[in-house]
Design a protein around this motif. Structure first.
Motif, PDB file in Angstrom:
ATOM      1  N   ASN A  50      70.346 108.403  65.358  1.00 31.26           N
ATOM      2  CA  ASN A  50      70.113 107.323  66.636  1.00 31.26           C
ATOM      3  C   ASN A  50      68.847 108.206  67.327  1.00 31.26           C
ATOM      4  O   ASN A  50      67.898 107.332  67.767  1.00 31.26           O
ATOM      5  N   SER A  51      68.785 109.256  67.435  1.00 28.23           N
ATOM      6  CA  SER A  51      67.950 110.175  68.387  1.00 28.23           C
ATOM      7  C   SER A  51      66.489 109.927  67.579  1.00 28.23           C
ATOM      8  O   SER A  51      65.522 109.589  68.070  1.00 28.23           O
ATOM      9  N   ILE A  52      66.579 110.160  66.228  1.00 28.12           N
ATOM     10  CA  ILE A  52      65.390 110.250  65.384  1.00 28.12           C
ATOM     11  C   ILE A  52      64.627 108.686  65.649  1.00 28.12           C
ATOM     12  O   ILE A  52      63.469 108.753  65.660  1.00 28.12           O
ATOM     13  N   LEU A  53      65.480 107.821  65.491  1.00 29.72           N
ATOM     14  CA  LEU A  53      64.735 106.511  65.697  1.00 29.72           C
ATOM     15  C   LEU A  53      64.441 106.038  67.069  1.00 29.72           C
ATOM     16  O   LEU A  53      63.535 105.292  67.037  1.00 29.72           O
ATOM     17  N   ARG A  54      65.153 106.709  67.903  1.00 29.56           N
ATOM     18  CA  ARG A  54      64.599 106.530  69.514  1.00 29.56           C
ATOM     19  C   ARG A  54      63.392 107.315  69.584  1.00 29.56           C
ATOM     20  O   ARG A  54      62.575 106.854  70.453  1.00 29.56           O
ATOM     21  N   GLU A  55      63.139 108.357  68.901  1.00 27.26           N
ATOM     22  CA  GLU A  55      61.766 109.002  68.986  1.00 27.26           C
ATOM     23  C   GLU A  55      61.083 108.988  67.573  1.00 27.26           C
ATOM     24  O   GLU A  55      60.482 110.058  67.264  1.00 27.26           O
ATOM     25  N   LEU A  56      61.215 107.778  67.206  1.00 28.21           N
ATOM     26  CA  LEU A  56      60.359 107.661  65.850  1.00 28.21           C
ATOM     27  C   LEU A  56      59.118 108.348  65.656  1.00 28.21           C
ATOM     28  O   LEU A  56      58.537 108.826  64.856  1.00 28.21           O
ATOM     29  N   GLU A  57      58.197 107.619  66.612  1.00 30.28           N
ATOM     30  CA  GLU A  57      57.008 108.220  66.735  1.00 30.28           C
ATOM     31  C   GLU A  57      56.755 109.663  66.615  1.00 30.28           C
ATOM     32  O   GLU A  57      55.801 110.393  65.959  1.00 30.28           O
ATOM     33  N   ARG A  58      57.502 110.415  67.444  1.00 28.34           N
ATOM     34  CA  ARG A  58      57.148 111.706  67.581  1.00 28.34           C
ATOM     35  C   ARG A  58      57.970 112.496  66.280  1.00 28.34           C
ATOM     36  O   ARG A  58      57.415 113.513  65.911  1.00 28.34           O
ATOM     37  N   PHE A  59      58.872 111.753  65.717  1.00 30.69           N
ATOM     38  CA  PHE A  59      59.711 112.479  64.599  1.00 30.69           C
ATOM     39  C   PHE A  59      58.630 112.289  63.491  1.00 30.69           C
ATOM     40  O   PHE A  59      58.279 113.283  62.498  1.00 30.69           O
ATOM     41  N   ILE A  60      57.828 110.879  63.273  1.00 29.52           N
ATOM     42  CA  ILE A  60      56.713 110.944  61.989  1.00 29.52           C
ATOM     43  C   ILE A  60      55.564 111.819  62.212  1.00 29.52           C
ATOM     44  O   ILE A  60      55.130 112.534  61.373  1.00 29.52           O
ATOM     45  N   LEU A  61      55.292 112.173  63.714  1.00 34.94           N
ATOM     46  CA  LEU A  61      54.146 113.195  63.986  1.00 34.94           C
ATOM     47  C   LEU A  61      54.657 114.733  63.453  1.00 34.94           C
ATOM     48  O   LEU A  61      53.660 115.442  62.970  1.00 34.94           O
ATOM     49  N   GLU A  62      55.798 114.917  63.704  1.00 34.19           N
ATOM     50  CA  GLU A  62      56.374 116.248  63.192  1.00 34.19           C
ATOM     51  C   GLU A  62      56.294 116.347  61.628  1.00 34.19           C
ATOM     52  O   GLU A  62      56.206 117.280  60.765  1.00 34.19           O
ATOM     53  N   LEU A  63      56.769 114.876  60.910  1.00 33.64           N
ATOM     54  CA  LEU A  63      56.643 115.085  59.552  1.00 33.64           C
ATOM     55  C   LEU A  63      55.371 115.228  58.631  1.00 33.64           C
ATOM     56  O   LEU A  63      55.116 115.722  57.883  1.00 33.64           O
ATOM     57  N   GLY A  64      54.373 114.333  59.516  1.00 31.70           N
ATOM     58  CA  GLY A  64      53.254 114.182  59.121  1.00 31.70           C
ATOM     59  C   GLY A  64      52.547 112.854  59.125  1.00 31.70           C
ATOM     60  O   GLY A  64      53.244 111.882  59.084  1.00 31.70           O
TER      61      GLY A  64
ATOM     62  N   ALA B 282      80.008  98.981  41.995  1.00 39.01           N
ATOM     63  CA  ALA B 282      81.091  98.254  43.018  1.00 39.01           C
ATOM     64  C   ALA B 282      81.268  99.060  44.430  1.00 39.01           C
ATOM     65  O   ALA B 282      82.061  98.943  44.989  1.00 39.01           O
ATOM     66  N   GLU B 283      80.716 100.292  44.257  1.00 40.96           N
ATOM     67  CA  GLU B 283      80.634 101.415  45.420  1.00 40.96           C
ATOM     68  C   GLU B 283      79.568 101.004  46.195  1.00 40.96           C
ATOM     69  O   GLU B 283      78.513 101.187  45.707  1.00 40.96           O
ATOM     70  N   ASP B 284      79.582 101.025  47.385  1.00 46.71           N
ATOM     71  CA  ASP B 284      78.380 101.081  48.441  1.00 46.71           C
ATOM     72  C   ASP B 284      78.077 102.598  48.902  1.00 46.71           C
ATOM     73  O   ASP B 284      78.853 103.497  49.130  1.00 46.71           O
ATOM     74  N   TYR B 285      76.692 102.823  49.061  1.00 45.71           N
ATOM     75  CA  TYR B 285      76.295 104.131  49.465  1.00 45.71           C
ATOM     76  C   TYR B 285      75.079 103.620  50.490  1.00 45.71           C
ATOM     77  O   TYR B 285      74.653 102.459  50.535  1.00 45.71           O
ATOM     78  N   SER B 286      74.732 104.533  51.398  1.00 44.92           N
ATOM     79  CA  SER B 286      73.799 104.337  52.251  1.00 44.92           C
ATOM     80  C   SER B 286      72.683 105.388  52.622  1.00 44.92           C
ATOM     81  O   SER B 286      73.119 106.592  52.677  1.00 44.92           O
ATOM     82  N   ILE B 287      71.433 105.223  52.530  1.00 42.59           N
ATOM     83  CA  ILE B 287      70.410 106.552  52.729  1.00 42.59           C
ATOM     84  C   ILE B 287      70.004 106.416  54.374  1.00 42.59           C
ATOM     85  O   ILE B 287      69.800 105.452  54.609  1.00 42.59           O
ATOM     86  N   ALA B 288      70.376 107.645  54.741  1.00 45.74           N
ATOM     87  CA  ALA B 288      70.071 107.321  56.126  1.00 45.74           C
ATOM     88  C   ALA B 288      68.709 107.029  56.612  1.00 45.74           C
ATOM     89  O   ALA B 288      68.768 106.011  57.458  1.00 45.74           O
ATOM     90  N   LEU B 289      67.746 107.665  55.939  1.00 41.39           N
ATOM     91  CA  LEU B 289      66.603 107.293  56.479  1.00 41.39           C
ATOM     92  C   LEU B 289      65.447 107.032  55.160  1.00 41.39           C
ATOM     93  O   LEU B 289      65.567 107.908  54.272  1.00 41.39           O
ATOM     94  N   LEU B 290      64.700 106.000  55.168  1.00 41.32           N
ATOM     95  CA  LEU B 290      63.745 105.808  53.942  1.00 41.32           C
ATOM     96  C   LEU B 290      62.412 105.736  54.749  1.00 41.32           C
ATOM     97  O   LEU B 290      62.182 104.830  55.567  1.00 41.32           O
ATOM     98  N   PHE B 291      61.464 106.562  54.200  1.00 39.00           N
ATOM     99  CA  PHE B 291      60.003 106.400  54.373  1.00 39.00           C
ATOM    100  C   PHE B 291      59.362 106.509  53.190  1.00 39.00           C
ATOM    101  O   PHE B 291      59.543 106.352  52.177  1.00 39.00           O
ATOM    102  N   TYR B 292      57.865 106.006  53.644  1.00 40.06           N
ATOM    103  CA  TYR B 292      56.948 105.968  52.502  1.00 40.06           C
ATOM    104  C   TYR B 292      55.683 107.049  52.863  1.00 40.06           C
ATOM    105  O   TYR B 292      55.389 106.702  53.989  1.00 40.06           O
ATOM    106  N   HIS B 293      55.281 107.837  51.909  1.00 33.66           N
ATOM    107  CA  HIS B 293      54.116 108.807  52.144  1.00 33.66           C
ATOM    108  C   HIS B 293      52.932 107.975  51.349  1.00 33.66           C
ATOM    109  O   HIS B 293      53.022 108.123  50.196  1.00 33.66           O
ATOM    110  N   ARG B 294      51.890 107.789  51.971  1.00 30.64           N
ATOM    111  CA  ARG B 294      50.825 107.228  51.555  1.00 30.64           C
ATOM    112  C   ARG B 294      49.836 107.869  50.519  1.00 30.64           C
ATOM    113  O   ARG B 294      49.790 107.505  49.410  1.00 30.64           O
ATOM    114  N   LYS B 295      49.789 109.201  50.895  1.00 34.26           N
ATOM    115  CA  LYS B 295      49.009 109.992  49.972  1.00 34.26           C
ATOM    116  C   LYS B 295      49.829 110.607  48.570  1.00 34.26           C
ATOM    117  O   LYS B 295      49.186 110.564  47.731  1.00 34.26           O
ATOM    118  N   LEU B 296      51.239 110.747  49.036  1.00 41.19           N
ATOM    119  CA  LEU B 296      51.857 110.974  47.758  1.00 41.19           C
ATOM    120  C   LEU B 296      52.082 109.963  46.825  1.00 41.19           C
ATOM    121  O   LEU B 296      52.464 109.808  45.910  1.00 41.19           O
TER     122      LEU B 296
END
Length: 374
Positions: free
Chosen positions: A229-243, A259-273
């Motif tokens: 939740n904190s990462i999403l609240r500060e998403l812009e600053r988190f992305i700046l730290e990532l790149g 028939a089993e459910d899973y969830s990926i906490a956060l999913l991003f896309y990297h343009r250059k990669l």
């Protein structure tokens, strides 16, 4: 009575002849409303022109300073008479300042000379001059290590950092936190050459450890949900730290297997990669089971979510501790999974510096031992 006088006498305005030039309105006349679209377009034209002028001025200034530094190095300092050279530089500075004013002081001339010395390739300077200002180069020239300087130069060019951002990245020891710093210099230079010549990013340039997440403002005890939740609240600053090339895709990405459910906490896309980046959050140290979980996520994304033209997905496991022994035995460095530590409170710089130097030394020793055993 003349025709104009007759018109004035009737109170009627004189009729304009076809093709007559419209004169400016009288001071006391009421201005007509300007269409917002027209005004917006005119402002855009003016501001775009100003940006182009500023870029052009900066480009020419950087090239001028490089040419001055190159000429002085060749004609004066190249004579291998250090004391004589310094005296001549001081004289040149005095004369140029007398003619052109500020900007050509003795210290500035020596900065130009150092610029030409550290960036001897004119083609590289021509490319960089359209992206980086002289103030950028002044900061970059303070870095003594050539590999580090090349890293910050190329990342600054690619991600278009401001001077203040560049200073913050250097102060935050970004280079030492990348996997690139742990590689032999020869291999690291290949990655930087690919970045410079082809704009080709590698995971070793993109991912780092530790990540600084002190801006999340987390207390001593928090859950994975609190962290998310904190990462999403500060998403812009988190992305700046990532790149800057990271783009947010989804939170709690739902996937279903047998028939089993899973969830990926956060999913991003990297343009250059050109890859999806799955991020899993862990409160404790990295565990072997975390690898299997991430592998499942990546294989599902590769089969069901990967788009044409994209590279295979890659995973980042963010942990409170990295567990170097587990990472080595599981050979994660050679896989599509990266494990990184995160810090919610920044330690003193000297502590962080020592920690990163130790990590770099251990990584290089392991690489050397691996080569010796081949």
């Amino acid at each position: 009575m003349k025709r104009d006088d007759q018109v004035r006498g009737t109170g009627k305005k004189p009729t304009k002849k076809p093709g007559a030039v419209i004169s400016p309105a009288e001071p006391d006349s009421k201005p007509s409303a300007v269409p917002p679209v027209l005004l917006g377009d005119l402002r855009s034209l003016i501001e775009s022109a100003r940006v182009r002028v500023a870029v052009g001025v900066n480009t020419e200034m950087v090239r001028l300073y490089w040419n001055i530094g190159t000429r002085i190095r060749r004609d004066i300092l190249g004579k291998e008479r250090a004391a004589y050279g310094k005296t001549i530089v001081a004289t040149v500075s005095h004369q140029l300042t007398h003619i052109y004013g500020a900007g050509f002081g003795r210290a500035n001339l020596f900065s130009m000379i150092r610029f030409a010395e550290l960036y001897p390739d004119v083609k590289i300077v021509q490319t960089l001059s359209g992206k980086l200002s002289w103030s950028h180069f002044v900061e970059l020239m303070k870095i003594d290590d050539p590999l580090q300087r090349d890293f910050y130069t190329e990342m600054c060019r690619l991600e278009q950092w401001s001077v203040r951002t560049l200073q913050a990245k250097i102060q935050g020891m970004l280079f030492e936190r990348t996997a690139l710093s742990k590689k032999p210099e020869e291999l690291a230079r290949k990655d930087l050459a690919a970045l410079r010549d082809e704009d080709r990013m590698t995971p070793d340039l993109v991912f780092r450890s530790p990540y600084f997440l002190e801006f999340l403002g987390l207390s001593d005890t928090f859950s994975e949900k609190d962290l998310e939740n904190s990462i999403l609240r500060e998403l812009e600053r988190f992305i700046l730290e990532l790149g800057t090339d990271f783009s947010f895709v989804a939170r709690q990405k739902r996937i279903r297997v047998d028939a089993e459910d899973y969830s990926i906490a956060l999913l991003f896309y990297h343009r250059k990669l050109r890859r999806l980046v799955a991020i899993d959050l862990k409160l404790g140290k990295f565990k072997a089971a975390d690898k299997g979980q991430m592998e499942l996520y990546l294989r599902w994304l590769d089969k069901y979510d990967r788009q044409p033209g994209e590279e295979p997905p890659i995973g980042l496991i963010l942990c409170a501790g990295s567990s170097a022994g587990h990472i080595e035995l599981l050979e994660l460095e050679a896989s599509s999974i990266r494990v990184a530590e995160y810090l919610t409170e920044l330690p003193p710089r000297e502590v962080l510096e020592q920690k990163l130097k130790t990590a770099v030394a251990i990584a290089r020793e392991r690489l050397a031992a691996g080569k010796a055993g081949e």
